[in-house]
Scaffold this motif. Structure first.
Motif, PDB file in Angstrom:
ATOM      1  N   UNK A 195       0.821  -1.212   0.000  1.00 32.09           N
ATOM      2  CA  UNK A 195       0.000   0.000   0.000  1.00 32.09           C
ATOM      3  C   UNK A 195       0.856   1.263   0.000  1.00 32.09           C
ATOM      4  N   UNK A 196       0.610   2.123  -0.978  1.00 32.20           N
ATOM      5  CA  UNK A 196       1.344   3.382  -1.079  1.00 32.20           C
ATOM      6  C   UNK A 196       2.670   3.288  -1.794  1.00 32.20           C
ATOM      7  N   UNK A 219       0.209   3.821   4.423  1.00 32.47           N
ATOM      8  CA  UNK A 219      -1.251   4.024   4.397  1.00 32.47           C
ATOM      9  C   UNK A 219      -2.040   3.013   5.223  1.00 32.47           C
ATOM     10  N   UNK A 220      -1.502   1.811   5.409  1.00 28.88           N
ATOM     11  CA  UNK A 220      -2.237   0.792   6.147  1.00 28.88           C
ATOM     12  C   UNK A 220      -2.115   0.942   7.658  1.00 28.88           C
ATOM     13  N   UNK A 279       5.836   4.522  12.090  1.00 28.45           N
ATOM     14  CA  UNK A 279       6.893   5.435  11.651  1.00 28.45           C
ATOM     15  C   UNK A 279       8.188   4.630  11.533  1.00 28.45           C
ATOM     16  N   UNK A 280       8.615   4.394  10.305  1.00 22.89           N
ATOM     17  CA  UNK A 280       9.809   3.567  10.092  1.00 22.89           C
ATOM     18  C   UNK A 280      11.092   4.383  10.017  1.00 22.89           C
ATOM     19  N   UNK A 281      11.024   5.675  10.295  1.00 21.85           N
ATOM     20  CA  UNK A 281      12.199   6.521  10.089  1.00 21.85           C
ATOM     21  C   UNK A 281      13.380   6.092  10.950  1.00 21.85           C
ATOM     22  N   UNK A 339      -0.645  14.114  -1.776  1.00 23.57           N
ATOM     23  CA  UNK A 339      -1.916  13.395  -1.859  1.00 23.57           C
ATOM     24  C   UNK A 339      -2.123  12.476  -0.652  1.00 23.57           C
ATOM     25  N   UNK A 340      -1.878  13.019   0.527  1.00 24.60           N
ATOM     26  CA  UNK A 340      -2.132  12.288   1.756  1.00 24.60           C
ATOM     27  C   UNK A 340      -0.988  11.441   2.252  1.00 24.60           C
ATOM     28  N   UNK A 341       0.061  11.293   1.461  1.00 25.25           N
ATOM     29  CA  UNK A 341       1.222  10.508   1.873  1.00 25.25           C
ATOM     30  C   UNK A 341       2.339  11.460   2.289  1.00 25.25           C
ATOM     31  N   UNK A 342       2.809  11.312   3.515  1.00 25.29           N
ATOM     32  CA  UNK A 342       3.814  12.217   4.063  1.00 25.29           C
ATOM     33  C   UNK A 342       5.182  11.551   4.067  1.00 25.29           C
ATOM     34  N   UNK A 343       6.159  12.213   3.490  1.00 26.33           N
ATOM     35  CA  UNK A 343       7.522  11.690   3.425  1.00 26.33           C
ATOM     36  C   UNK A 343       8.327  12.283   4.574  1.00 26.33           C
TER      37      UNK A 343
END
Length: 283
Positions: A124-125, A184-185, A190-192, A220-224
Motif C-alpha cells: 500500500x502506497x 497508508x495501512x 513510523x519507520x524513520x 496526496x495524503x502521503x507524508x515523506x
C-alpha cells in the motif's frame, strides 16, 4: 597520508511540476557545490511527486530513455558546470521495459553508467512492482574523485547484501537516494528510526561512510519523513535532518583513515564465503 572527499545529501519537498522540482534540486546542488561538495545526492525520482502510490497505466508515459530524461539531462549540464558528480535518479524506459534507475554523472557531465534498482517493493502506497522491472544491471561501483562509490536505490537500502556486494566490488562510500514516508495501512507506523538504523548498520559492518537522501512534505495524503543523513565509517551520524528541514547536508571524510579502520576491524579478513551458500538459495 590522507585522501579527502566531501559529499552532500539533499532534502526537500518534491510536489511541484517537473520543471519546478528540477530547478529546486538544481539550486540545492549549487549550494552544496559552494560548500565544497564533490559528490551530491538528490532524492529518489526527484523530477516529480512520488507516483507509485497507486497503479495507473497513464503514468508509464513519465518514463524516458536515459538520453532523453529531463532530470538526467539537467543534472548532466549542472555537473559539468560545477565539476561535481551526481547520482541522478530517474524513471527509465528501455524498449518495452521500465526501471527505477540512477544515471551516475561524472564531473565532466558524462554518464559513467546506469544502475537499475535491484529490490522492488510492493505494498500500500508503494506499488512499485506495477511500474518497475527488477534491475538487471547488477550492483555497480564507480571510480570518482580518487575513490570508489556504490549507489543503491531506496528499498535496496534495507538489504545488507546490497551494501556488502558494493563493498566487495571496492566501494568506499555508499549512497542511497530514497522516497519513503508514511504507511497508508497503519497511520501510527513510523519507520524513520529503523530506516536510519539499517543503513547505520551498513556503515558499521562495512566500515565506510553512508549518505542517504529522502524527500519531505505531503503528497496526496502521503507524508515523506525526510531524516536524511550522513554517517562516518563508525556509523555515527555526522550530519542529519529531521522531518521538515529543506536544504543540504555536507560532510568531509579522510578515506585513508576509513580504509585503515576497515582493515583493522577485520570484517573482510574474517569472512567465510564458503559457508554462505544458504544466502543464495531461494527457499
Amino acid at each position: 597520508m590522507t585522501r579527502q572527499i566531501t559529499v552532500a545529501a539533499l532534502q526537500l519537498a518534491l510536489n511541484g511540476s517537473e520543471l519546478e522540482n528540477i530547478e529546486a534540486v538544481s539550486d540545492l546542488v549549487g549550494n552544496a557545490a559552494e560548500q565544497g561538495a564533490q559528490i551530491i545526492l538528490p532524492p529518489e525520482l526527484f523530477a516529480g511527486p512520488y507516483f507509485c502510490k497507486a497503479e495507473d497505466e497513464e503514468l508509464f508515459a513519465l518514463a524516458k530513455p536515459v538520453s532523453e530524461s529531463a532530470p538526467v539531462l539537467a543534472m548532466q549540464k549542472l555537473a559539468k558546470q560545477l565539476k561535481v558528480a551526481i547520482p541522478a535518479s530517474f524513471f527509465e524506459c528501455d524498449g518495452q521495459h521500465f526501471y527505477n534507475s540512477i544515471a551516475m554523472i561524472g564531473p565532466d557531465g558524462e554518464i559513467m553508467g546506469v544502475y537499475r534498482k535491484t529490490h522492488i517493493p510492493d505494498g500500500p502506497g508503494y506499488e512499485e512492482k506495477f511500474y518497475f522491472r527488477p534491475g538487471n544491471s547488477g550492483f555497480k561501483v564507480w571510480n570518482i574523485f580518487g575513490t570508489t562509490i556504490g549507489v543503491g536505490i531506496c528499498w535496496d537500502q534495507w538489504y545488507p547484501e546490497t551494501a556488502r556486494a558494493m563493498a566487495l566490488l571496492g566501494a568506499e562510500i555508499l549512497f542511497y537516494p530514497t522516497a519513503i514516508g508514511s504507511e497508508p495501512y497503519d497511520a501510527d507506523l513510523d519507520t524513520s528510526r529503523m530506516w536510519r538504523r539499517a543503513m547505520q548498520g551498513h556503515a558499521v559492518s562495512n566500515c565506510m561512510p553512508v549518505v542517504a537522501s529522502n524527500r519531505i512534505g505531503t503528497e496526496e495524503g502521503q507524508t515523506f519523513y525526510g531524516h536524511s543523513f550522513i554517517t562516518n565509517e563508525w556509523g555515527d551520524l555526522v550530519a542529519e535532518y529531521g522531518g521538515g528541514e529543506s536544504g543540504v547536508l555536507v560532510s568531509g571524510f579522510d578515506l585513508e583513515q576509513a580504509r585503515n579502520h576497515r582493515a583493522g576491524m577485520g570484517f573482510f579478513r574474517d569472512r567465510r564465503p564458503e559457508l554462505y551458500g544458504r544466502l543464495i538459495e531461494d527457499r
